[in-house]
Design a protein around this motif. Sequence first.
Motif, PDB file in Angstrom:
ATOM      1  N   LEU A 119       1.124  -1.057   0.338  1.00 63.19           N
ATOM      2  CA  LEU A 119      -0.263  -0.167  -0.065  1.00 63.19           C
ATOM      3  C   LEU A 119       1.038   1.287  -0.032  1.00 63.19           C
ATOM      4  CD1 LEU A 119      -2.719  -1.350   2.355  1.00 63.19           C
ATOM      5  CD2 LEU A 119      -3.332  -0.507  -0.153  1.00 63.19           C
ATOM      6  N   GLY A 120       1.998   0.947   0.509  1.00 66.47           N
ATOM      7  CA  GLY A 120       2.801   2.081   1.024  1.00 66.47           C
ATOM      8  C   GLY A 120       3.460   2.853  -0.960  1.00 66.47           C
ATOM      9  N   ARG A 121       3.593   1.526  -1.690  1.00 68.24           N
ATOM     10  CA  ARG A 121       4.076   1.375  -3.059  1.00 68.24           C
ATOM     11  C   ARG A 121       3.316   2.162  -3.947  1.00 68.24           C
ATOM     12  NH1 ARG A 121       8.267  -0.490  -5.377  1.00 68.24           N
ATOM     13  NH2 ARG A 121       8.352   0.945  -6.002  1.00 68.24           N
ATOM     14  N   SER A 122       1.633   1.841  -3.358  1.00 66.53           N
ATOM     15  CA  SER A 122       0.688   2.513  -4.381  1.00 66.53           C
ATOM     16  C   SER A 122       0.279   3.812  -3.922  1.00 66.53           C
ATOM     17  CB  SER A 122      -1.021   1.788  -3.583  1.00 66.53           C
ATOM     18  OG  SER A 122      -1.557   2.411  -4.309  1.00 66.53           O
ATOM     19  N   LEU A 123       0.805   3.843  -2.863  1.00 70.47           N
ATOM     20  CA  LEU A 123       0.505   5.627  -2.383  1.00 70.47           C
ATOM     21  C   LEU A 123       1.553   6.565  -3.622  1.00 70.47           C
ATOM     22  CD1 LEU A 123       0.085   5.701   1.386  1.00 70.47           C
ATOM     23  CD2 LEU A 123      -1.654   6.205   0.093  1.00 70.47           C
ATOM     24  N   GLU A 124       2.594   5.482  -2.884  1.00 69.83           N
ATOM     25  CA  GLU A 124       4.046   6.101  -3.695  1.00 69.83           C
ATOM     26  C   GLU A 124       3.748   6.625  -4.743  1.00 69.83           C
ATOM     27  OE1 GLU A 124       8.199   4.782  -5.205  1.00 69.83           O
ATOM     28  OE2 GLU A 124       7.327   3.974  -3.222  1.00 69.83           O
ATOM     29  N   PHE A 125       2.900   6.064  -6.065  1.00 72.15           N
ATOM     30  CA  PHE A 125       2.982   6.147  -7.298  1.00 72.15           C
ATOM     31  C   PHE A 125       1.688   6.570  -7.354  1.00 72.15           C
ATOM     32  CE2 PHE A 125       5.884   2.437  -7.769  1.00 72.15           C
ATOM     33  CZ  PHE A 125       6.100   2.322  -8.971  1.00 72.15           C
ATOM     34  N   ALA A 126       0.945   6.794  -7.288  1.00 72.09           N
ATOM     35  CA  ALA A 126      -1.005   7.828  -6.663  1.00 72.09           C
ATOM     36  C   ALA A 126      -0.297   9.359  -7.032  1.00 72.09           C
ATOM     37  CB  ALA A 126      -1.744   7.158  -6.046  1.00 72.09           C
ATOM     38  N   ARG A 127       1.060   9.037  -6.310  1.00 73.11           N
ATOM     39  CA  ARG A 127       1.265  10.744  -5.648  1.00 73.11           C
ATOM     40  C   ARG A 127       1.605  11.163  -6.839  1.00 73.11           C
ATOM     41  NH1 ARG A 127       2.321   9.020  -0.338  1.00 73.11           N
ATOM     42  NH2 ARG A 127       0.035  10.641   0.906  1.00 73.11           N
ATOM     43  N   SER A 128       2.764  10.212  -7.476  1.00 73.60           N
ATOM     44  CA  SER A 128       3.858  10.435  -8.509  1.00 73.60           C
ATOM     45  C   SER A 128       2.559  10.994 -10.183  1.00 73.60           C
ATOM     46  CB  SER A 128       4.338   9.460  -8.709  1.00 73.60           C
ATOM     47  OG  SER A 128       5.450   9.268 -10.001  1.00 73.60           O
ATOM     48  N   SER A 129       1.339  10.480  -9.786  1.00 75.76           N
ATOM     49  CA  SER A 129       0.774  10.587 -11.101  1.00 75.76           C
ATOM     50  C   SER A 129      -0.134  11.957 -11.250  1.00 75.76           C
ATOM     51  CB  SER A 129      -0.071   9.372 -11.341  1.00 75.76           C
ATOM     52  OG  SER A 129      -1.393   9.454 -10.292  1.00 75.76           O
ATOM     53  N   LEU A 130      -0.385  11.875 -10.093  1.00 73.40           N
ATOM     54  CA  LEU A 130      -0.881  13.494  -9.409  1.00 73.40           C
ATOM     55  C   LEU A 130       0.590  14.732  -9.842  1.00 73.40           C
ATOM     56  CD1 LEU A 130      -3.107  12.470  -6.449  1.00 73.40           C
ATOM     57  CD2 LEU A 130      -3.810  13.807  -9.128  1.00 73.40           C
ATOM     58  N   ALA A 131       1.975  14.407  -9.381  1.00 69.25           N
ATOM     59  CA  ALA A 131       2.123  15.025  -9.358  1.00 69.25           C
ATOM     60  C   ALA A 131       2.779  15.407 -11.267  1.00 69.25           C
ATOM     61  CB  ALA A 131       4.134  14.956  -8.953  1.00 69.25           C
ATOM     62  N   LYS A 132       2.738  14.980 -11.731  1.00 71.38           N
ATOM     63  CA  LYS A 132       2.676  15.023 -13.488  1.00 71.38           C
ATOM     64  C   LYS A 132       1.020  15.603 -14.085  1.00 71.38           C
ATOM     65  CE  LYS A 132       6.347  10.840 -13.499  1.00 71.38           C
ATOM     66  NZ  LYS A 132       6.065   9.599 -14.037  1.00 71.38           N
ATOM     67  N   LYS A 133      -0.098  14.864 -13.588  1.00 69.44           N
ATOM     68  CA  LYS A 133      -0.868  16.024 -13.809  1.00 69.44           C
ATOM     69  C   LYS A 133      -1.322  16.433 -12.314  1.00 69.44           C
ATOM     70  CE  LYS A 133      -5.695  13.968 -17.172  1.00 69.44           C
ATOM     71  NZ  LYS A 133      -5.173  15.180 -18.198  1.00 69.44           N
ATOM     72  N   ALA A 134      -1.927  17.156 -12.134  1.00 68.96           N
ATOM     73  CA  ALA A 134      -2.590  17.737 -11.284  1.00 68.96           C
ATOM     74  C   ALA A 134      -4.152  17.122 -10.974  1.00 68.96           C
ATOM     75  CB  ALA A 134      -2.355  19.277 -10.732  1.00 68.96           C
ATOM     76  N   ASP A 135      -4.948  17.468 -11.728  1.00 73.64           N
ATOM     77  CA  ASP A 135      -6.358  17.367 -12.427  1.00 73.64           C
ATOM     78  C   ASP A 135      -6.944  15.850 -12.860  1.00 73.64           C
ATOM     79  OD1 ASP A 135      -6.008  17.798 -14.795  1.00 73.64           O
ATOM     80  OD2 ASP A 135      -7.001  19.042 -15.710  1.00 73.64           O
TER      81      ASP A 135
END
Length: 231
Positions: A119-135
């Motif tokens: 789940l920590g890895r999931s959170l990491e990649f989810a936040r990375s996706s939002l860093a690349k596309k905020a909306d």
Amino acid sequence: LVGDIHWSMALRRISGEEVAVAMDLFGAAEGAYLAAAGQAPSDKRIYLGLAGLCGQAAQTAALYAGADPTAWIDRMLAYARKAALVDPSDPFADCELASAYLQMGQYQRAMNRDPREALGRSLEFARSSLAKKADFSDGYVVLGAAQLALGAFETSAGRDATTVLRDAIRHLRRGAELDPDNRDRFAIELGSAFYAQARQDRVLGRDPRPSLEVSVAHLRRALALHPAAPG
């Protein structure tokens, strides 16, 4: 096109409760997509399609067939990583990686194993996706879903998960706001999040009824939309 047809047929078989046939069709769809990847190895769309397909197959295996989804999840991770290699700036690849680790963590929890690393890895990649596309609606959905899974695990272990569950609800609501034409697709996640918050409220001596009422409203909407969904 052949892969899309097999995938569509698999989804229809699930709704018709022919799960074994659906799993065979997922396999046929994967083979068709791999053939397309062999002809266009630099097309990230094929790898993203493969990742999404494997994610759907993993969910079907776990929820409908009562089977171990690990092999499908492992392939989902592999295909999402290939998409990320083709285009490291693509938020969709990170979102698929987040989704794969989320499914891994959910299955580990179902098997009474500690899901926190996945789940920590999931959170990491989810936040990375939002860093690349905020909306990015999908990024908020998987972020909220991973926080929900983590919060539910912490609650079951007797730990205070108030903050992470509130974050889950906030992010799921943000995802719904960013995708107003498909708000109802968030009903299951939001219903589950408010139910988890109600459980946490009861553990901490707070009144769980307000959260339960909101949970029931969301879950009734989800059931109306997906009457054949399990539990």
